[in-house]
Design a protein around this motif. Structure first.
Motif, short mmCIF file in Angstrom:
data_model
loop_
_atom_site.label_atom_id
_atom_site.label_comp_id
_atom_site.label_asym_id
_atom_site.label_seq_id
_atom_site.Cartn_x
_atom_site.Cartn_y
_atom_site.Cartn_z
N ALA A 29 37.75 34.55 49.52
CA ALA A 29 36.72 35.59 48.63
C ALA A 29 37.76 36.65 48.09
O ALA A 29 37.98 37.38 47.09
CB ALA A 29 35.58 35.64 49.23
N ALA A 30 38.35 37.38 48.98
CA ALA A 30 39.25 38.49 48.80
C ALA A 30 40.51 38.26 48.06
O ALA A 30 40.98 39.03 46.98
CB ALA A 30 39.60 39.11 50.04
N LEU A 31 41.28 36.93 48.11
CA LEU A 31 42.24 36.55 47.52
C LEU A 31 42.02 36.46 46.25
O LEU A 31 42.96 36.57 45.30
CB LEU A 31 42.85 35.51 48.22
N VAL A 32 40.91 35.93 45.63
CA VAL A 32 40.62 35.78 44.05
C VAL A 32 39.71 36.66 43.59
O VAL A 32 39.17 36.27 42.50
CB VAL A 32 39.92 34.15 44.31
N LYS A 33 39.51 37.73 44.15
CA LYS A 33 38.56 38.73 43.53
C LYS A 33 38.90 39.21 42.21
O LYS A 33 38.15 39.80 41.33
CB LYS A 33 38.26 39.96 44.51
N ASP A 34 40.20 39.15 41.94
CA ASP A 34 40.88 39.61 40.70
C ASP A 34 40.65 38.64 39.39
O ASP A 34 41.08 38.67 38.49
CB ASP A 34 42.14 40.23 40.62
N ALA A 35 40.20 37.38 39.89
CA ALA A 35 40.12 36.36 38.69
C ALA A 35 38.97 36.59 37.92
O ALA A 35 38.07 37.37 38.38
CB ALA A 35 39.90 35.07 39.40
N ALA A 36 39.16 36.24 36.72
CA ALA A 36 37.92 36.51 35.75
C ALA A 36 36.87 35.54 35.91
O ALA A 36 35.70 35.76 36.06
CB ALA A 36 38.47 36.28 34.16
N PHE A 37 36.96 34.10 35.73
CA PHE A 37 36.22 33.15 36.18
C PHE A 37 36.91 31.85 36.17
O PHE A 37 37.82 31.60 35.30
CB PHE A 37 35.15 33.23 35.12
N PRO A 38 36.72 31.14 37.26
CA PRO A 38 35.75 31.14 38.27
C PRO A 38 36.38 31.78 39.46
O PRO A 38 37.80 31.83 39.60
CB PRO A 38 35.54 29.68 38.65
N LYS A 39 35.69 32.52 40.36
CA LYS A 39 36.17 33.31 41.24
C LYS A 39 36.42 32.44 42.53
O LYS A 39 35.54 32.63 43.49
CB LYS A 39 35.58 34.66 41.64
#
Length: 262
Positions: free
Chosen positions: A215-225
């Motif tokens: 979850a921390a690794l993809v927190k900067d994604a817009a969508f989907p996270k």
């Protein structure tokens, strides 16, 4: 390019994004050869697809040439080449133990950049022997038939490499950088070249990461996270094959994510 009935090789096809691509190609009616490390589950994967497995270490460049020739001979031709084989290591340019190990840097470039170029140049030779597919009508003089599609795998680390990724970023940036030039080199032959630059995907390299860390690794994604799914890579690969106007690009597949420094 119409996928049904075409001949395809997938390097790294025993697992992850390569396996998903091989499975989707086969489901769409392509004849598929799986090429991967001898110790991989490639034989079982190929058997499930009704295809053949050809063990190879892509950093053995001479052996790769021979194994690819065997695969193309067994398939009876080559129209599609997908390369997902690769990997990296974590080491800073200058760390506590001194400068980045030069041999380690070379190994990462051999595994990613040199191996990808070697596969691509050899695949292009085999594809150049094809009869053009889907040639345009005589009243459309600018149209030409396709002979093949080469798909390689870069990474968003090519553009936003994190601390410790200097070798991996350099290797993947080289793959992105060669794409347009290679497409121009091969355009007169009706061979298209594209790279896919994924973000973090749920493959063997990430499956052991705890959920809270993911979850921390993809927190900067817009969508989907979330981590990408191998089948999403495969869907883009098939869309590339299907659409002749896609050429000479490195396509990000990243949910709008941009890597932070760490």
């Amino acid at each position: 390019m119409e996928i049904k009935g075409k001949k395809a090789v997938v390097f790294g096809g025993a697992s992850g994004m390569g396996r998903a691509a091989a499975e989707l190609l086969a489901a769409r009616g392509a004849d598929v050869a799986v090429l991967d490390r001898p110790a991989s589950p490639g034989a079982d994967v190929a058997a499930a697809l009704g295809g053949r497995f050809h063990p190879v270490d892509v950093t053995d460049f001479e052996a790769t040439e021979s194994v690819l020739a065997d695969a193309v001979g067994a398939l009876g031709g080559l129209h599609v080449s997908i390369t997902t084989a690769g990997g990296g290591s974590v080491q800073r340019t200058l760390g506590r133990n001194g400068p980045h190990d030069l041999d380690a840097f070379r190994r990462v470039l051999d595994l990613n950049t040199v191996a990808t170029f070697n596969i691509s140049r050899l695949a292009a030779l085999h594809m150049s022997r094809n009869e053009p597919d889907g040639a345009q009508a005589p009243d459309e003089p600018d149209g030409t038939g396709e002979r093949g599609v080469i798909i390689t795998t870069s990474s968003i680390a090519a553009f936003e490499g994190q601390v410790g990724q200097v070798a991996y970023s350099a290797a993947k940036a080289a793959i992105a950088g060669m794409t347009l030039t290679m497409a121009r080199d091969l355009g007169s032959l009706g061979i298209r070249v594209l790279a896919i630059a994924p973000s973090l995907f749920a493959t063997g390299a990430t499956e052991r990461i705890p959920e809270e860390t993911r979850a921390a690794l993809v927190k900067d994604a817009a969508f989907p996270k979330r981590l990408g799914r191998p089948e999403e890579y495969a869907k883009l690969a098939l869309a590339i094959i299907d659409n002749p106007m896609l050429n000479g690009q490195c396509l990000r597949l990243d949910a709008g994510q941009r890597f932070a420094p760490r």
